[in-house]
Design a protein around this motif. Structure first.
Motif, PDB file in Angstrom:
ATOM      1  N   GLU A 180      39.311  41.756  61.200  1.00 46.83           N
ATOM      2  CA  GLU A 180      40.099  41.835  59.890  1.00 46.83           C
ATOM      3  C   GLU A 180      39.613  43.039  59.151  1.00 46.83           C
ATOM      4  O   GLU A 180      38.597  43.508  58.978  1.00 46.83           O
ATOM      5  CB  GLU A 180      39.546  40.732  58.914  1.00 46.83           C
ATOM      6  CG  GLU A 180      40.284  40.884  57.565  1.00 46.83           C
ATOM      7  CD  GLU A 180      39.973  39.726  56.661  1.00 46.83           C
ATOM      8  OE1 GLU A 180      40.415  39.007  56.046  1.00 46.83           O
ATOM      9  OE2 GLU A 180      38.436  39.599  56.220  1.00 46.83           O
ATOM     10  N   ILE A 237      41.278  45.874  55.943  1.00 45.32           N
ATOM     11  CA  ILE A 237      42.140  45.915  54.741  1.00 45.32           C
ATOM     12  C   ILE A 237      42.402  47.732  54.292  1.00 45.32           C
ATOM     13  O   ILE A 237      41.439  48.180  54.521  1.00 45.32           O
ATOM     14  CB  ILE A 237      41.451  45.187  53.563  1.00 45.32           C
ATOM     15  CG1 ILE A 237      41.387  43.862  53.898  1.00 45.32           C
ATOM     16  CG2 ILE A 237      42.108  45.385  52.315  1.00 45.32           C
ATOM     17  CD1 ILE A 237      40.678  42.866  52.854  1.00 45.32           C
ATOM     18  N   ARG A 284      48.460  47.364  49.323  1.00 44.16           N
ATOM     19  CA  ARG A 284      47.437  47.088  50.505  1.00 44.16           C
ATOM     20  C   ARG A 284      48.231  46.377  51.590  1.00 44.16           C
ATOM     21  O   ARG A 284      49.360  45.575  51.362  1.00 44.16           O
ATOM     22  CB  ARG A 284      46.455  46.259  49.946  1.00 44.16           C
ATOM     23  CG  ARG A 284      47.048  44.719  49.545  1.00 44.16           C
ATOM     24  CD  ARG A 284      45.668  44.016  49.106  1.00 44.16           C
ATOM     25  NE  ARG A 284      45.170  43.382  50.298  1.00 44.16           N
ATOM     26  CZ  ARG A 284      43.905  42.772  50.090  1.00 44.16           C
ATOM     27  NH1 ARG A 284      43.295  42.624  49.019  1.00 44.16           N
ATOM     28  NH2 ARG A 284      43.351  42.236  51.175  1.00 44.16           N
ATOM     29  N   ASP A 310      47.147  44.361  55.092  1.00 40.72           N
ATOM     30  CA  ASP A 310      46.014  43.677  56.068  1.00 40.72           C
ATOM     31  C   ASP A 310      46.049  43.658  57.536  1.00 40.72           C
ATOM     32  O   ASP A 310      47.356  43.421  57.816  1.00 40.72           O
ATOM     33  CB  ASP A 310      45.455  42.118  55.545  1.00 40.72           C
ATOM     34  CG  ASP A 310      45.157  42.249  54.015  1.00 40.72           C
ATOM     35  OD1 ASP A 310      44.940  43.386  53.508  1.00 40.72           O
ATOM     36  OD2 ASP A 310      45.466  41.145  53.340  1.00 40.72           O
ATOM     37  N   ARG A 364      39.762  40.230  48.943  1.00 40.43           N
ATOM     38  CA  ARG A 364      40.987  39.606  49.738  1.00 40.43           C
ATOM     39  C   ARG A 364      41.838  39.245  48.693  1.00 40.43           C
ATOM     40  O   ARG A 364      43.034  38.984  48.926  1.00 40.43           O
ATOM     41  CB  ARG A 364      40.402  38.133  50.431  1.00 40.43           C
ATOM     42  CG  ARG A 364      39.675  38.555  51.747  1.00 40.43           C
ATOM     43  CD  ARG A 364      39.400  37.481  52.869  1.00 40.43           C
ATOM     44  NE  ARG A 364      38.774  37.818  53.720  1.00 40.43           N
ATOM     45  CZ  ARG A 364      37.446  37.511  53.971  1.00 40.43           C
ATOM     46  NH1 ARG A 364      36.894  36.926  52.854  1.00 40.43           N
ATOM     47  NH2 ARG A 364      36.973  37.947  55.143  1.00 40.43           N
TER      48      ARG A 364
END
Length: 632
Positions: A283, A285, A300, A302, A365
């Motif tokens: 993961e 970002i 953003r 991801d 998140r």
């Protein structure tokens, strides 16, 4: 019971609580030996030196001049003093290698230390003559590109902008100073094909480096870059810097073999990406600046496969200064928290202060940046004199000591400065309400600490002009209701015509006003409220020359009650303007015009039920102004 309480009593504050002490690393001015400097980066070297790179120009005074070079400064005393490396000469010049026939600007750089113990300086060479001429851009086929802006700068053929080729060169310490070793090599070539985001390759892109190199847990390296289309002989191709990628290396930076498209298009111009890795395998970002008036918030994307594919960009709520913005910079700390440096004052996206946002992984998140702490701000502050009127392109590094280093580039009239500030983590959790500035071209109307005879505890925060304001850090932390806000004011003199907000609460980091208690002196001398009906006159006159206690209790996302000295203000119960969770509290004005006043703020408390946010359990508060265990 409200157990998550934050409290500021200005009688116990000092300027050290409001602003980090900054060291000037280099100053540029038209009459000095350095005419231009900007975009600093930092590496804490295993040798113990701090290494700082920045743009440096002894001839030209602007970004993009073909005399832009790169300088390296080093400190052996943890940043207290700095020396220009390479015997006082630029560390990288056009002589270190270029694919272009003409001279061009070297605008960006950063440092990287590999696993073999070698230190590399990466830098971008702009494609020459890309500042442009005042005519529509054309494709290689000759047709006008409708979606591209007019180019500019016909009188400056020696200027260029926004990318070309990425190179690297090794640097070493020779016992006296840092110097380059060997020849520069190409990390990513001019017009080297990159992923187009649709399964193919784009072959007309020039790239520019942005935010350093991220080493992933699986050993791969990712380099975040921005780019735009171009042609080989543009004769003025100033095309939008509108897309972002990560370049990938699987051999510790020896080669960069792949590119992965993140986001961007002509309709949403994404640029200057900053990326972090979370604790979840794979993961990542990425937060990006949005340019050319194609968005009002940073966005953003991801990735869940280590940066190979990315989700469609979504707004973050973080302000994108002036719809054009300046580069965000984000890092993951060793304690698992995330810090983001935004050179833009939230709640007023037209300014470029330098503030740190803090979030744990869960808040990251869901775009919940619960702490804002000013590092530098426009205004006649103790450590930024002379005051600066613009800034941007900062850098954040966590040292082995646990201290946070923040670099900024700032402007003051004709001077430019590279600033180095070092703060402990606990300082970030200190002062709860801090003074900032608005559109103040003189940079002298930030609220200041001042004693007043009638002040119950002595010192208060004094607003002398409607261009000043204060904001609450970490406001809105937690998930529960009610949110209880109590403020103590003493009003000596209202502005003549400007609104003054005694309590202005907003959502999305202040972008959307939810509710305010306001003076509107151009209308009358009463308290006004701004709720779901618009402006409401309470009919209560604003008392002068005595301390009053204003309390706003947000009982739900929809409802707020208001009292003045424990009596209902107006109807006492109101509907908010937006249903989002309040996360921004501003005291003061939002004005640009000069409008003197005299208003004192003595203390502020805000509280919610439940435990404090996670970051407060990690960092120990080192001041008496932020109370973690009070109960209301």
């Amino acid at each position: 019971m409200l157990t998550n309480v934050r409290h500021t009593n200005f009688a116990t504050e000092s300027t050290l609580d409001f602003e980090a002490k900054a060291t000037r690393v280099v100053t540029a001015s038209p009459d000095g030996p350095v005419k231009h400097t900007f975009i600093p980066t930092l590496l804490e070297h295993p040798s113990g030196h701090l290494l700082l790179t920045c743009r440096w120009d002894a001839e030209g005074g602007l970004e993009g001049d073909d005399t832009n070079e790169q300088a390296l400064y080093f400190s052996s005393d943890a940043g207290d003093t700095w020396t220009m490396a390479n015997h006082g000469l630029p560390i990288v010049t056009i002589a270190n290698g270029t694919p272009h026939e003409r001279r061009s600007a070297l605008t960006h750089s950063f440092l990287f230390h590999d696993l073999d113990g070698r230190t590399w300086l990466y830098y971008s060479i702009n494609q020459p003559f890309t500042w442009g001429a005042d005519r529509p851009n054309r494709s290689t086929g000759g047709e006008v590109l409708i979606n591209q802006p007019l180019t500019r700068g016909a009188d400056r053929p020696n200027r260029s902008t926004g990318g070309g080729e990425i190179r690297k060169i090794e640097i070493t310490f020779d016992g006296e100073t840092w110097v380059t070793t060997g020849d520069s090599t190409v990390a990513w070539g001019f017009l080297q094909p990159v992923a187009d985001g649709a399964g193919g390759l784009a072959r007309d892109v020039r790239l520019v480096i942005q935010s350093g190199i991220l080493r992933l847990r699986d050993g791969r390296l990712l380099m975040a870059v921005g780019g735009r289309s171009t042609v080989r002989e543009p004769e003025g191709a100033f095309w939008r810097l509108n897309r972002c990628w990560v370049l990938e290396s699987t051999d510790d930076g020896t080669t960069w073999s792949e590119s992965h498209f993140i986001a961007g298009s002509d309709s949403l111009c994404c640029a200057e990406p900053t990326i972090v890795e979370t604790s979840v395998p794979g993961e990542l970002i990425c937060i990006m600046r949005v340019q050319y008036a194609t968005g009002a918030e940073m966005v953003r994307s991801d990735s869940y496969d280590g940066g190979r594919t990315w989700s469609a960009p979504v707004p973050t709520g973080l302000p994108n200064s002036g719809t054009s913005g300046t580069r965000p910079f984000m890092v993951r700390l060793r304690n698992g928290m995330f810090v983001l440096l935004d050179c833009s004052e939230h709640g007023n996206v037209g300014r470029t202060g330098a503030s740190l946002y803090l979030a744990d992984e869960a808040d990251l998140r869901r775009n919940r940046w619960s702490l804002v702490k000013t590092i530098l701000v426009e205004g006649a502050g103790t450590y930024t004199a002379p005051p600066f009127t613009a800034g941007g392109y900062g850098w954040v590094t966590e040292l082995q000591t646990g201290e946070i280093v923040v670099l900024t580039g700032t402007f003051h009239r004709e001077e430019q400065h590279i600033n180095f500030a070092k703060v402990p983590l606990e300082w970030l959790a200190g002062t709860v309400v801090e003074p900032v500035a608005v559109n103040d071209n003189s940079a002298d109307d930030r609220p200041t600490l001042r004693a007043r005879g009638a002040t119950p505890d002595g010192k208060s925060l004094h607003f002398s002009n409607a261009r000043g304001r204060a904001r609450a850090t970490s406001f809105g932390g937690g998930d529960g209701y009610p949110i209880d806000v109590t403020l103590g004011h003493c009003i000596e003199e209202l502005p003549t015509s400007s609104e003054f907000h005694f309590c202005r609460v907003g959502t999305s980091l202040g972008r959307w006003p939810a509710f305010s208690v306001t003076a509107r002196p151009a209308v009358n001398g009463n308290f006004w409220l701004h709720d779901n009906r618009g402006w409401v006159d309470t009919g209560t006159a604003i008392p002068l020359n005595r301390w009053v206690r204003l309390r706003c209790i947000f009982r739900s996302p929809l409802q707020v009650s208001v009292t003045l000295d424990e009596s209902p203000l107006g109807d006492g119960s109101y509907l908010t303007r937006t249903t989002g969770r309040p996360d921004s509290l501003i005291i003061g004005a939002l004005e640009i015009a000069d409008d003197p006043c005299s208003i004192f703020l003595g203390e502020v408390t805000y509280a919610t039920p439940g435990p404090p946010p996670a970051w407060r359990s990690i960092m120990t508060d080192n001041t008496a102004t932020a109370t973690d265990s009070e109960t209301l």
